[in-house]
Design an enzyme around this catalytic site. Structure first.
Site, PDB file in Angstrom:
ATOM      1  N   GLY A  80      28.370  10.439 -50.165  1.00  0.00           N
ATOM      2  CA  GLY A  80      29.711   9.885 -50.376  1.00  0.00           C
ATOM      3  C   GLY A  80      30.020   8.890 -49.278  1.00  0.00           C
ATOM      4  O   GLY A  80      29.823   9.177 -48.089  1.00  0.00           O
ATOM      5  N   HIS A  97      36.602   5.269 -54.438  1.00  0.00           N
ATOM      6  CA  HIS A  97      37.994   5.348 -54.890  1.00  0.00           C
ATOM      7  C   HIS A  97      39.024   5.233 -53.755  1.00  0.00           C
ATOM      8  O   HIS A  97      40.166   4.835 -53.995  1.00  0.00           O
ATOM      9  CB  HIS A  97      38.233   6.629 -55.702  1.00  0.00           C
ATOM     10  N   ALA A 115      43.568   3.445 -53.037  1.00  0.00           N
ATOM     11  CA  ALA A 115      44.806   4.055 -52.509  1.00  0.00           C
ATOM     12  C   ALA A 115      45.788   2.947 -52.156  1.00  0.00           C
ATOM     13  O   ALA A 115      45.430   1.950 -51.537  1.00  0.00           O
ATOM     14  CB  ALA A 115      44.498   4.930 -51.303  1.00  0.00           C
ATOM     15  N   GLY A 148      49.961   4.664 -48.782  1.00  0.00           N
ATOM     16  CA  GLY A 148      49.894   4.812 -47.339  1.00  0.00           C
ATOM     17  C   GLY A 148      49.361   6.144 -46.877  1.00  0.00           C
ATOM     18  O   GLY A 148      48.865   6.936 -47.666  1.00  0.00           O
ATOM     19  N   HIS A 168      50.558  12.635 -61.275  1.00  0.00           N
ATOM     20  CA  HIS A 168      51.417  11.681 -60.576  1.00  0.00           C
ATOM     21  C   HIS A 168      52.484  11.190 -61.549  1.00  0.00           C
ATOM     22  O   HIS A 168      52.162  10.838 -62.682  1.00  0.00           O
ATOM     23  CB  HIS A 168      50.567  10.509 -60.066  1.00  0.00           C
ATOM     24  N   ARG A 219      55.751  15.480 -56.142  1.00  0.00           N
ATOM     25  CA  ARG A 219      55.226  14.953 -57.404  1.00  0.00           C
ATOM     26  C   ARG A 219      55.242  15.951 -58.551  1.00  0.00           C
ATOM     27  O   ARG A 219      55.488  15.575 -59.693  1.00  0.00           O
ATOM     28  CB  ARG A 219      53.784  14.471 -57.182  1.00  0.00           C
ATOM     29  N   LEU A 257      51.385  16.351 -50.804  1.00  0.00           N
ATOM     30  CA  LEU A 257      52.376  15.295 -50.608  1.00  0.00           C
ATOM     31  C   LEU A 257      51.657  13.951 -50.568  1.00  0.00           C
ATOM     32  O   LEU A 257      50.560  13.837 -50.004  1.00  0.00           O
ATOM     33  CB  LEU A 257      53.132  15.486 -49.291  1.00  0.00           C
TER      34      LEU A 257
HETATM   35  C1  LIG Z   1      44.825   5.116 -57.507  1.00  0.00           C
HETATM   36  C2  LIG Z   1      44.907   6.066 -56.344  1.00  0.00           C
HETATM   37  C3  LIG Z   1      45.811   5.848 -55.322  1.00  0.00           C
HETATM   38  C4  LIG Z   1      45.890   6.715 -54.239  1.00  0.00           C
HETATM   39  N1  LIG Z   1      46.788   6.466 -53.245  1.00  0.00           N
HETATM   40  C5  LIG Z   1      46.830   7.276 -52.156  1.00  0.00           C
HETATM   41  C6  LIG Z   1      47.682   6.985 -51.061  1.00  0.00           C
HETATM   42  O1  LIG Z   1      48.398   5.989 -51.045  1.00  0.00           O
HETATM   43  N2  LIG Z   1      47.685   7.835 -50.010  1.00  0.00           N
HETATM   44  C7  LIG Z   1      46.897   8.947 -49.965  1.00  0.00           C
HETATM   45  O2  LIG Z   1      46.935   9.672 -48.972  1.00  0.00           O
HETATM   46  N3  LIG Z   1      46.062   9.228 -50.991  1.00  0.00           N
HETATM   47  C8  LIG Z   1      46.005   8.423 -52.076  1.00  0.00           C
HETATM   48  N4  LIG Z   1      45.152   8.717 -53.110  1.00  0.00           N
HETATM   49  C9  LIG Z   1      44.198   9.809 -52.948  1.00  0.00           C
HETATM   50  C10 LIG Z   1      43.071   9.371 -52.029  1.00  0.00           C
HETATM   51  O3  LIG Z   1      42.861   7.989 -52.163  1.00  0.00           O
HETATM   52  C11 LIG Z   1      41.763  10.096 -52.345  1.00  0.00           C
HETATM   53  O4  LIG Z   1      41.996  11.470 -52.378  1.00  0.00           O
HETATM   54  C12 LIG Z   1      40.739   9.805 -51.266  1.00  0.00           C
HETATM   55  O5  LIG Z   1      40.604   8.422 -51.056  1.00  0.00           O
HETATM   56  C13 LIG Z   1      39.383  10.409 -51.595  1.00  0.00           C
HETATM   57  O6  LIG Z   1      38.475   9.992 -50.615  1.00  0.00           O
HETATM   58  P1  LIG Z   1      37.005  10.587 -50.540  1.00  0.00           P
HETATM   59  O7  LIG Z   1      36.321   9.900 -49.425  1.00  0.00           O
HETATM   60  O8  LIG Z   1      37.080  12.065 -50.525  1.00  0.00           O
HETATM   61  O9  LIG Z   1      36.359  10.189 -51.933  1.00  0.00           O
HETATM   62  P2  LIG Z   1      36.120   8.744 -52.622  1.00  0.00           P
HETATM   63  O10 LIG Z   1      36.799   7.649 -51.918  1.00  0.00           O
HETATM   64  O11 LIG Z   1      36.404   8.958 -54.060  1.00  0.00           O
HETATM   65  O12 LIG Z   1      34.576   8.524 -52.425  1.00  0.00           O
HETATM   66  C14 LIG Z   1      33.608   9.332 -53.075  1.00  0.00           C
HETATM   67  C15 LIG Z   1      32.246   8.851 -52.673  1.00  0.00           C
HETATM   68  O13 LIG Z   1      31.267   9.747 -53.169  1.00  0.00           O
HETATM   69  C16 LIG Z   1      30.231   9.028 -53.796  1.00  0.00           C
HETATM   70  N5  LIG Z   1      29.651   9.879 -54.847  1.00  0.00           N
HETATM   71  C17 LIG Z   1      30.288  10.603 -55.781  1.00  0.00           C
HETATM   72  N6  LIG Z   1      29.402  11.228 -56.590  1.00  0.00           N
HETATM   73  C18 LIG Z   1      28.184  10.900 -56.137  1.00  0.00           C
HETATM   74  C19 LIG Z   1      26.855  11.198 -56.551  1.00  0.00           C
HETATM   75  N7  LIG Z   1      26.587  11.978 -57.617  1.00  0.00           N
HETATM   76  N8  LIG Z   1      25.824  10.671 -55.867  1.00  0.00           N
HETATM   77  C20 LIG Z   1      26.054   9.850 -54.791  1.00  0.00           C
HETATM   78  N9  LIG Z   1      27.286   9.529 -54.373  1.00  0.00           N
HETATM   79  C21 LIG Z   1      28.327  10.042 -55.035  1.00  0.00           C
HETATM   80  C22 LIG Z   1      30.892   7.784 -54.341  1.00  0.00           C
HETATM   81  O14 LIG Z   1      29.951   6.763 -54.519  1.00  0.00           O
HETATM   82  C23 LIG Z   1      31.892   7.473 -53.226  1.00  0.00           C
HETATM   83  O15 LIG Z   1      31.281   6.720 -52.211  1.00  0.00           O
HETATM   84  C24 LIG Z   1      45.054   7.852 -54.191  1.00  0.00           C
HETATM   85  C25 LIG Z   1      44.137   8.072 -55.210  1.00  0.00           C
HETATM   86  C26 LIG Z   1      44.089   7.206 -56.293  1.00  0.00           C
HETATM   87  C27 LIG Z   1      43.121   7.518 -57.390  1.00  0.00           C
END
Ligand SMILES: Cc1cc2nc3c(=O)[nH]c(=O)nc-3n(C[C@H](O)[C@H](O)[C@H](O)COP(=O)(O)OP(=O)(O)OC[C@H]3O[C@@H](n4cnc5c(N)ncnc54)[C@H](O)[C@@H]3O)c2cc1C
Length: 568
Positions: free
Chosen positions: A10, A42, A46, A49, A234, A278, A384
């Site tokens: 990830g 993903h 975001a 903030g 949401h 939410r 939150l």
């Molecule tokens: C539209 C949107 C807006 C948001 N806005 C906010 C906000 O303003 N504030 C806030 O606090 N939170 C927000 N969130 C929530 C927050 O953005 C996410 O919870 C957070 O960014 C997740 O980060 P992560 O690093 O855990 O995963 P991600 O950023 O989803 O990254 C996952 C990683 O895992 C890798 N991966 C997945 N499966 C595999 C696989 N099988 N093999 C190899 N690699 C894999 C992907 O390639 C990626 O690099 C938002 C979410 C969304 C969807």
């Protein structure tokens, strides 16, 4: 075979923050594996903030108030020691990002600006217009690229982790670019694979790649998942597509209106109004629609988000992306028009069971989990807004420290020939598989079941039926052929693997939701509409063995605040 000290799967905010910290010891060799190019994770989507009690707008704010808001928001299911740890460490990780070059929006005096967000007592959310995740992700990627001891495996798909039942030994990964399967030996694996809100295929804010691959791999390998029945919906998804309009819309002063033009939140949360948490706002919108005060009926019904009174200048400065999304996907301009919105699946409070919040370790030695795929738990039954990005940064940093120390003082375990070849054999078997089922049909059906039977409103009958049908879909998945046999960018093969992961998780969500006979946070049972602390103030742990699911419960760690009724 290639060997590393640490493999991080990830490259979103969680994976990259972990990698940067881990790489501070130059003797530690790290691989970062990602199925998409890192900056397409993903986290980059975001908008609104990230929370830290800097007290820049109102100086009375403190990590303790941040902790209390988080615990109350969680409907008292969060582990309070972990919440305090996150909130106390939050300001420092924000200042680190500031020094690394994240262009945060500023107050006129130059200090970092903060905006109000749902469920927060003070304006606490640090932001960069409405592209906060994008700038954080790019800055973290730059920092990670500057480290010589990190190798990136971009566009590689995790097939499985390898272990001996007690300790981790390696991972097998599939190179999407050329179809090769490779095995990496490692002392530790950090899963940072993000959330699984795409199990709500029909209506979700999530990237199509948020299929919970790491969570499903953990489940299949006997590692328990915690509290996965808690899904966040949401309130403000665009009506037609479910694409997110950030909570910043309401943080900046937006209203929610029903078809009569009433600010209906006065009925549900008279004090906080649109800035209630939410789960409450989402249910309020659905009640308005059910009682005929929405616009239209059935699946296409909606209510309005009104930003017009904020004025053109503020909308363009603070919410440029929100405006563009409304124009592109709904055909309305928030400067002059009302925006049709309805709740949409957004976030997974639960995930891989983290036992120790300081290290992010799981019950399997050498396996760690951070970010949305993990459940620490700091969000309990309802997260939150702005608390996910801060979770990635704080727990990513401390996981990085823990895992580099673990790797320094442990040895590689040998891999057998069978283990080395397991990934390759699995892929070959899939490619050879024959059958008459259709990928798109089964995925569509999964989306209907999750939305209709285990969505915002749930009950015994709907959940039992969801569980049954998802079990059947899992059997039908075995008969989906991979029609494309090619080696280069075989997205058909990837989608087949992702679908299995989604159905397995969705089935486990239904199972846990069925067993939690109460309503709390994002989990709302119409047949048990009250919170039941006597029987359910506890975390769910679900395990899968030989395809069978079993449940147990563990206590919530309550250190300071006794559960109270949640009023806003
Ligand atoms: C539209 C949107 C807006 C948001 N806005 C906010 C906000 O303003 N504030 C806030 O606090 N939170 C927000 N969130 C929530 C927050 O953005 C996410 O919870 C957070 O960014 C997740 O980060 P992560 O690093 O855990 O995963 P991600 O950023 O989803 O990254 C996952 C990683 O895992 C890798 N991966 C997945 N499966 C595999 C696989 N099988 N093999 C190899 N690699 C894999 C992907 O390639 C990626 O690099 C938002 C979410 C969304 C969807």
């Amino acid at each position: 075979m290639r060997a590393y000290d640490v493999v991080i799967v990830g490259a979103g905010g969680a994976g990259l923050r972990t990698a940067i910290e881990c790489a501070r010891d130059e003797d530690i060799k790290i691989a970062v594996v990602s199925k998409v190019y890192p900056t397409r994770s993903h986290t980059g989507a975001a908008q609104g903030g990230v929370n830290a009690a800097l007290g820049n707008v109102i100086k009375d704010d403190s990590p303790e108030t941040h902790a209390y808001d988080t615990i109350k928001g969680s409907d008292f299911l969060a582990d309070q020691d972990a919440v305090f740890f996150m909130c106390e460490n939050a300001p420092e990780v924000i200042y680190e990002l500031d020094r690394w070059g994240v262009p945060f929006s500023r107050l006129p005096d130059g200090r970092i600006a903060q905006r109000p967000f749902g469920g927060a007592s003070f304006p606490r959310t640090v932001f960069s217009a409405d592209r906060t995740g994008h700038v954080i992700l790019h800055t973290l990627f730059e920092q990670a690229l500057s480290k010589d001891n990190i190798d990136f495996y971009n566009e590689f798909f995790l097939i499985d982790i390898l272990h001996n039942g007690q300790r981790v030994k390696g991972v097998s990964i599939y190179d999407i670019k050329n179809g090769e399967v490779i095995t990496l030996r490692t002392k530790a694996v950090v899963l940072a694979t993000g959330g699984f809100a795409r199990i709500y295929w029909q209506r979700s804010t999530n990237a199509v790649g948020n299929t919970g691959d790491g969570v499903a791999v953990a489940l299949r390998n006997g590692v328990p998942l915690k509290d996965i029945e808690f899904i966040q919906f949401h309130p403000t998804g665009l009506a037609k597509t479910g694409i997110l309009l950030s909570e910043a819309c309401r943080g900046e002063g937006g209203y929610l209106l029903n078809k009569f033009g009433e600010r209906f939140m006065s009925r549900y949360a008279p004090e906080k109004m649109e800035l209630a948490p939410r789960d409450m706002v989402s249910r309020a919108i659905e009640y308005e629609i059910r009682e005929g005060r929405g616009v239209g009926e059935g699946t296409s019904a909606y209510v309005y988000l009104d930003l017009r009174h904020l004025g053109e200048e503020k909308i363009k400065e603070r919410l440029p992306q929100v405006r563009q999304l409304a124009i592109d996907f709904e055909g309305v301009d928030p400067i002059t028009d009302l925006v049709p919105i309805r709740p949409t699946a957004h976030y997974c409070m639960g995930g891989i069971h983290v036992e120790n919040y300081i290290t992010s370790s799981t019950p399997l030695e050498g396996l760690y989990a951070v970010g949305e795929c993990a459940c620490v738990s700091v969000h309990g039954a309802n997260r939150l807004g702005g608390n996910s990005l801060i979770e990635l940064l704080v727990f990513g940093k401390f996981c990085g420290i823990a895992v580099r120390e673990y790797a320094k003082y442990s040895q590689h375990l040998p891999l057998t020939k069978a283990e080395e070849n397991a990934g390759k054999e699995y892929i070959e078997k899939l490619i050879r598989r024959e059958g008459s089922e259709k990928l798109a049909q089964i995925r569509k059906r999964m989306g209907e079941i999750t939305w209709e039977k285990m969505g915002i409103f749930r009950d015994e009958k709907s959940l039992a039926s969801a569980y049954e049908e998802l079990s059947e879909l899992l059997e039908r998945w075995e008969k989906i052929p991979v029609v494309d046999k090619s080696k280069v960018f075989n997205t058909n093969l990837i989608e087949v693997m992702e679908l299995r992961n989604m159905i397995e998780i969705a089935r486990a969500v239904a199972f846990c939701a069925l067993h939690r006979r109460e309503s709390r946070g994002g989990h709302y049972r119409e047949d048990y509409p009250e919170r039941d602390d006597e029987n359910f103030l506890k975390h769910t742990l679900v395990r899968q063995e030989n395809g069978k699911l079993t449940i147990e419960y563990i206590p919530v760690r309550i250190t300071k605040y006794q559960p109270a009724e949640r009023k806003y």
